[in-house]
Design a protein around this motif. Structure first.
Motif, PDB file in Angstrom:
ATOM      1  N   ASP A  90       0.807  -1.224   0.000  1.00  0.00           N
ATOM      2  CA  ASP A  90       0.000   0.000   0.000  1.00  0.00           C
ATOM      3  C   ASP A  90       0.837   1.269   0.000  1.00  0.00           C
ATOM      4  O   ASP A  90       0.295   2.372   0.115  1.00  0.00           O
ATOM      5  CB  ASP A  90      -0.968   0.035   1.183  1.00  0.00           C
ATOM      6  CG  ASP A  90      -2.180  -0.855   0.945  1.00  0.00           C
ATOM      7  OD1 ASP A  90      -2.625  -0.936  -0.208  1.00  0.00           O
ATOM      8  OD2 ASP A  90      -2.665  -1.458   1.916  1.00  0.00           O
ATOM      9  N   ASP A 286     -14.529   3.932  -5.941  1.00  0.00           N
ATOM     10  CA  ASP A 286     -14.028   2.873  -5.079  1.00  0.00           C
ATOM     11  C   ASP A 286     -15.046   1.738  -5.025  1.00  0.00           C
ATOM     12  O   ASP A 286     -16.204   1.943  -4.685  1.00  0.00           O
ATOM     13  CB  ASP A 286     -13.787   3.437  -3.674  1.00  0.00           C
ATOM     14  CG  ASP A 286     -12.911   2.533  -2.825  1.00  0.00           C
ATOM     15  OD1 ASP A 286     -12.999   1.305  -2.991  1.00  0.00           O
ATOM     16  OD2 ASP A 286     -12.152   3.053  -1.997  1.00  0.00           O
ATOM     17  N   SER A 288     -14.374  -1.048  -3.155  1.00  0.00           N
ATOM     18  CA  SER A 288     -13.909  -1.806  -1.996  1.00  0.00           C
ATOM     19  C   SER A 288     -12.856  -2.835  -2.403  1.00  0.00           C
ATOM     20  O   SER A 288     -11.861  -2.477  -3.012  1.00  0.00           O
ATOM     21  CB  SER A 288     -15.088  -2.460  -1.268  1.00  0.00           C
ATOM     22  OG  SER A 288     -14.687  -3.009  -0.043  1.00  0.00           O
ATOM     23  N   LYS A 289     -13.069  -4.104  -2.097  1.00  0.00           N
ATOM     24  CA  LYS A 289     -12.008  -5.097  -2.222  1.00  0.00           C
ATOM     25  C   LYS A 289     -11.631  -5.411  -3.670  1.00  0.00           C
ATOM     26  O   LYS A 289     -10.581  -6.003  -3.910  1.00  0.00           O
ATOM     27  CB  LYS A 289     -12.402  -6.368  -1.480  1.00  0.00           C
ATOM     28  CG  LYS A 289     -12.585  -6.116   0.013  1.00  0.00           C
ATOM     29  CD  LYS A 289     -13.094  -7.333   0.752  1.00  0.00           C
ATOM     30  CE  LYS A 289     -13.387  -6.981   2.208  1.00  0.00           C
ATOM     31  NZ  LYS A 289     -13.911  -8.115   2.972  1.00  0.00           N
ATOM     32  N   TYR A 494      -8.676  -7.245   2.638  1.00  0.00           N
ATOM     33  CA  TYR A 494      -8.316  -6.046   1.891  1.00  0.00           C
ATOM     34  C   TYR A 494      -7.295  -5.248   2.683  1.00  0.00           C
ATOM     35  O   TYR A 494      -7.357  -5.183   3.910  1.00  0.00           O
ATOM     36  CB  TYR A 494      -9.577  -5.225   1.660  1.00  0.00           C
ATOM     37  CG  TYR A 494      -9.405  -3.995   0.816  1.00  0.00           C
ATOM     38  CD1 TYR A 494      -8.752  -4.044  -0.402  1.00  0.00           C
ATOM     39  CD2 TYR A 494      -9.945  -2.791   1.222  1.00  0.00           C
ATOM     40  CE1 TYR A 494      -8.633  -2.916  -1.193  1.00  0.00           C
ATOM     41  CE2 TYR A 494      -9.836  -1.654   0.435  1.00  0.00           C
ATOM     42  CZ  TYR A 494      -9.178  -1.721  -0.764  1.00  0.00           C
ATOM     43  OH  TYR A 494      -9.061  -0.602  -1.538  1.00  0.00           O
ATOM     44  N   GLY A 495      -6.343  -4.634   1.963  1.00  0.00           N
ATOM     45  CA  GLY A 495      -5.395  -3.751   2.616  1.00  0.00           C
ATOM     46  C   GLY A 495      -5.998  -2.373   2.778  1.00  0.00           C
ATOM     47  O   GLY A 495      -6.951  -2.177   3.529  1.00  0.00           O
ATOM     48  N   THR A 496      -5.489  -1.402   2.059  1.00  0.00           N
ATOM     49  CA  THR A 496      -6.016  -0.044   2.149  1.00  0.00           C
ATOM     50  C   THR A 496      -6.372   0.514   0.782  1.00  0.00           C
ATOM     51  O   THR A 496      -7.433   1.094   0.607  1.00  0.00           O
ATOM     52  CB  THR A 496      -4.988   0.885   2.820  1.00  0.00           C
ATOM     53  OG1 THR A 496      -4.618   0.334   4.086  1.00  0.00           O
ATOM     54  CG2 THR A 496      -5.580   2.266   3.044  1.00  0.00           C
ATOM     55  N   TYR A 497      -5.499   0.320  -0.196  1.00  0.00           N
ATOM     56  CA  TYR A 497      -5.676   1.020  -1.461  1.00  0.00           C
ATOM     57  C   TYR A 497      -5.621   0.125  -2.695  1.00  0.00           C
ATOM     58  O   TYR A 497      -6.087   0.530  -3.748  1.00  0.00           O
ATOM     59  CB  TYR A 497      -4.604   2.102  -1.608  1.00  0.00           C
ATOM     60  CG  TYR A 497      -4.632   3.141  -0.513  1.00  0.00           C
ATOM     61  CD1 TYR A 497      -5.711   4.007  -0.384  1.00  0.00           C
ATOM     62  CD2 TYR A 497      -3.587   3.248   0.393  1.00  0.00           C
ATOM     63  CE1 TYR A 497      -5.743   4.961   0.614  1.00  0.00           C
ATOM     64  CE2 TYR A 497      -3.610   4.204   1.394  1.00  0.00           C
ATOM     65  CZ  TYR A 497      -4.685   5.053   1.504  1.00  0.00           C
ATOM     66  OH  TYR A 497      -4.715   5.989   2.493  1.00  0.00           O
TER      67      TYR A 497
END
Length: 762
Positions: A90, A286, A288-289, A494-497
């Motif tokens: 990320d 966005d 999400s995942k 999921y991480g962040t980005y």
């Protein structure tokens, strides 16, 4: 259980083939978009962060169909980029800015706690040369002014203006002229802060892009917005360094994914034959995942402001006419590449390595037609295994299948197919002391294991992402035809980005020396056309092409797309909510074929009596082909399946309108609908003989008899619904000695059976 899965397509097509396109233009993780025009070609950049080669450069002739040109960054130096003594998940390359100046392409990005970088090339295909600048420039917006000066607008929270200069005309190399002011935390001069009461910065902007149009400087940037989301604003001034500055919302829309504002992108002109200009924006949403997906929005100039979408930026378009490109001719709709037979001598541009690759440990030439992956790190954790070869997960659903030759694995090696960001779940083959087994590993926890022959040569691994779900399940095959499902259905981590990715991997837990050969990777989807629907198959209500829109700055849009439950972890599925009298949804291409459709069917929920859905052809007042009565289900979140007959025969591709009548607010919710032929099915009976067996402390197997007429089964495991499961189904990762309850139901187009009797797991 063993099964053979057939699919129909291998990627998402935004081009509908009829002069329109449907957003997103790429249903995968291509965030932080910037877009430029050079001659008659459009170029787009995106962010890659911890993936290398990094920052893809793509090209298009029509802004809808794109292809890869190159990557602007081959690798970054430092142990952490090599997964040695650290990692950069990320982090890495953030928020690219793409510009063309004096015959050169410039790609600028920032690395947090390091510096800004610029990569320069004479052509989009490269080669690119990377230069490090003297300071950080967070989310840089590179701008070449018409007086020869070079600027960057940058910052998070407050925006700063830094001045650069070209220090080598031959290479185009840049250097930062401006310095940090005394006591400043950023380079250059503070110029603007978008008000954001209560935020730690007291104002918030990021993702800047800078333009000079008709005597005004425009900074397109992203502030925090409602519902924890973001929007896009334009900051306008005639003096970039000194102001005064004024701001205007130019994109404030959730499109068809409520709560996720479209933001952070660039605009580009499309010259017309009469000398005028069309303007367009590529800007992401966005998901999400699955990551941040780019959308293409028309830009309308009004009172000197570039509004994106429609209704002064309040309504993002879903399906819209393609840009008018003079003298372009026919462009064949095409998806970006995904599948690979590894017959080339260079790696396909759909692939990126997780962190820098160890180039001495992979080859496309040692065994032509195969990707050879030698072990490159000794670890017990895939997060830190080098040379994991990845590509994006594609929406709305997809499956990835890899064929591996595993006959040259060394003792202690593990190889297979994962879905990962930083954390992971994988199906793989493990070699221990000459004994081989196929395993499911969920973020370092092994859930299930199946022994296979120690002299096995080829094995196929498959990872599937069910429709609209942020979950995954796995299967394997020893002949490439029949696949055996293994393990349960796992939540994506999921991480962040960075969106989730498929990964082909091979790592050692004892010593280096083994290798596997990947023969092929195939990505498939159940559909690939943006808005083409047929009969006898459900149509997600959220996949509309247009809708009735009510201007609403608070963004309680009606109709709006949301999860059918407030907690999507309970059941991943979307609905259209907030429907009221007079609302409508439009679906541009429903193919009725030769006219076999006999009935209309929808899954709806309502707490009102007397509501109806009119089904009309061509326009809102067009031919009425069916009227469906919406029952009062007693709860706006309690869904039932309802049918109405067609009043006339309909053939061919039609533009369809669903027109709602009834209550003045929150009349109903619509999950999906369809047109069917033949006799309408009966609801299947409750599944019988549900048996639940705890194989060990953390695994439970469930099995039941087939229900006549069932097309799917759902499990209620404790209070969580797991949809579209098969008998047998495995739930893994349970706490030792924990107790659980299990129920199962059967479903088809007519609806769902009641839940079976509850079985307790002790």
């Amino acid at each position: 259980m063993r099964r053979n899965i057939t699919e129909t397509a291998n990627g998402w097509l935004a081009d509908n083939g009829n002069g329109t396109y449907t957003n997103p233009i790429m249903w995968g993780d291509y965030p932080d978009n910037d877009v430029i025009r050079v001659g008659d070609t459009y170029y787009m950049s995106s962010t890659s962060m911890h993936l290398f080669p990094s920052t893809p450069i793509m090209s298009s002739k029509d802004l809808v169909n794109w292809e890869y040109e190159s990557y602007a960054v081959d690798r970054m130096e430092g142990d952490q980029y090599d997964l040695i003594n650290g990692e950069v998940y990320d982090e890495g390359t953030w928020a690219t800015s793409l510009r063309y100046h004096n015959g050169k392409f410039y790609l600028m990005f920032n690395i947090n706690k390091d510096a800004a970088y610029v990569s320069i090339a004479d052509q989009a295909k490269g080669p690119w040369t990377l230069y490090k600048l003297e300071d950080e420039l967070y989310d840089p917006g590179l701008f070449f002014d018409d007086d020869g000066k070079v600027y960057v607008v940058h910052g998070q929270g407050e925006l700063y203006l830094s001045e650069l200069e070209i220090v080598d005309e031959e290479t185009g190399r840049l250097s930062i002229r401006s310095k940090r002011e005394p006591g400043a935390t950023k380079n250059g001069k503070k110029i603007y802060s978008y008000p954001c009461p209560g935020h730690r910065y007291h104002g918030y902007n990021e993702g800047s892009h800078v333009y000079k149009i008709n005597g005004f400087y425009y900074i397109l940037t992203t502030p925090i917005w409602k519902h924890g989301s973001k929007k896009e604003v334009a900051i306008r001034t005639k003096d970039l360094a000194h102001g005064p500055y004024e701001a205007q919302d130019i994109m404030a829309s959730f499109m068809n994914f409520w709560g996720n504002g479209i933001h952070q992108g660039g605009i580009v002109d499309v010259p017309q034959e009469d000398g005028s200009l069309e303007w367009w924006a590529i800007i992401f949403q966005d998901r999400s995942k699955l990551g941040r997906v780019p959308t293409l929005q028309p830009v309308t100039w009004k009172n000197g402001w570039p509004y994106m979408g429609e209704v002064d930026g309040e309504k993002a378009v879903v399906t819209y006419r393609k840009p008018n490109i003079p003298n372009l001719g026919h462009v064949e709709p095409k998806a970006l590449p995904t599948s690979d037979d590894f017959n080339a001598t260079v790696l396909g541009l759909q692939w990126q390595w997780n962190h820098n690759p160890d180039n001495s440990k992979w080859s496309l030439e040692e065994r032509p037609g195969f990707m050879r992956l030698k072990t490159s790190s000794v670890t017990d954790n895939l997060t830190y295994a080098r040379n994991t070869l990845t590509q994006r997960v594609v929406g709305p659903d997809c499956a990835g299948t890899v064929k591996l030759d595993v006959s040259h694995m060394a003792d202690g090696d593990t190889a297979g197919l994962c879905i990962m960001q930083r954390e992971f779940t994988f199906i793989g083959i493990k070699n221990e002391a000459g004994h081989k087994s196929i395993v499911i590993n969920d973020n370092k926890t092994e859930h299930v294991s199946v022994d296979v022959s120690s002299d096995i040569q080829n094995v196929w691994f498959r990872a599937e992402i069910p429709r609209h779900e942020y979950r995954m399940e796995f299967s394997y095959s020893v002949d490439g035809i029949l696949f055996t499902r293994l393990g349960g259905r796992y939540e994506m981590r999921y991480g962040t980005y960075v969106g989730m990715r498929f990964g082909i991997f091979n790592y050692a837990s004892m010593k280096l020396g083994g290798y596997v050969d990947a023969d092929s990777f195939e990505l498939t989807t159940t559909e690939n056309q943006g808005n083409l629907f047929g009969i006898n198959k459900r149509i997600d209500a959220a996949r509309y092409d247009d809708q009735k829109f009510v201007s609403d700055k608070e963004l309680q849009i009606n109709p709006k797309t949301e999860w059918i439950y407030a907690d999507p972890n309970r059941e991943y599925d979307l609905c259209i909510s907030n429907l009221k009298d007079g609302d409508w949804l439009q679906y541009d291409q429903v193919d009725f074929g030769g006219g076999d459709a006999a009935w209309f069917h929808a899954r709806v929920a309502s707490s009102f009596t007397g509501g109806t859905i009119e089904v009309r052809i061509d326009h809102m007042g067009g031919d009425l082909i069916s009227t469906l009565s919406i029952p009062n289900t007693g709860d706006i979140n309690q869904y039932v399946n309802v049918k109405s007959d067609l009043a006339k025969k309909v053939t061919g591709k039609q533009k369809l309108f669903l027109v709602f009548h009834g209550a003045s607010q929150n009349m109903c919710k619509l999950n999906w609908f369809m047109f069917g032929s033949g006799e309408f099915p009966q609801i299947p009976p409750i599944p019988e003989k549900l048996t639940v067996v705890r194989n060990n402390k953390s695994i439970v197997n469930m099995k039941w008899d087939d229900s006549p007429g069932a097309l799917q089964y759902d499990i209620m495991f404790d209070d969580k619904v797991i949809s579209n499961v098969t008998s047998e189904f495995t739930q893994t990762g349970l706490e030792p000695h924990s107790s659980h309850t299990v129920k199962v139901r059967a479903g088809n187009f007519a609806g769902y059976s009641e839940w079976s009797n509850e079985v307790k797991v002790l």
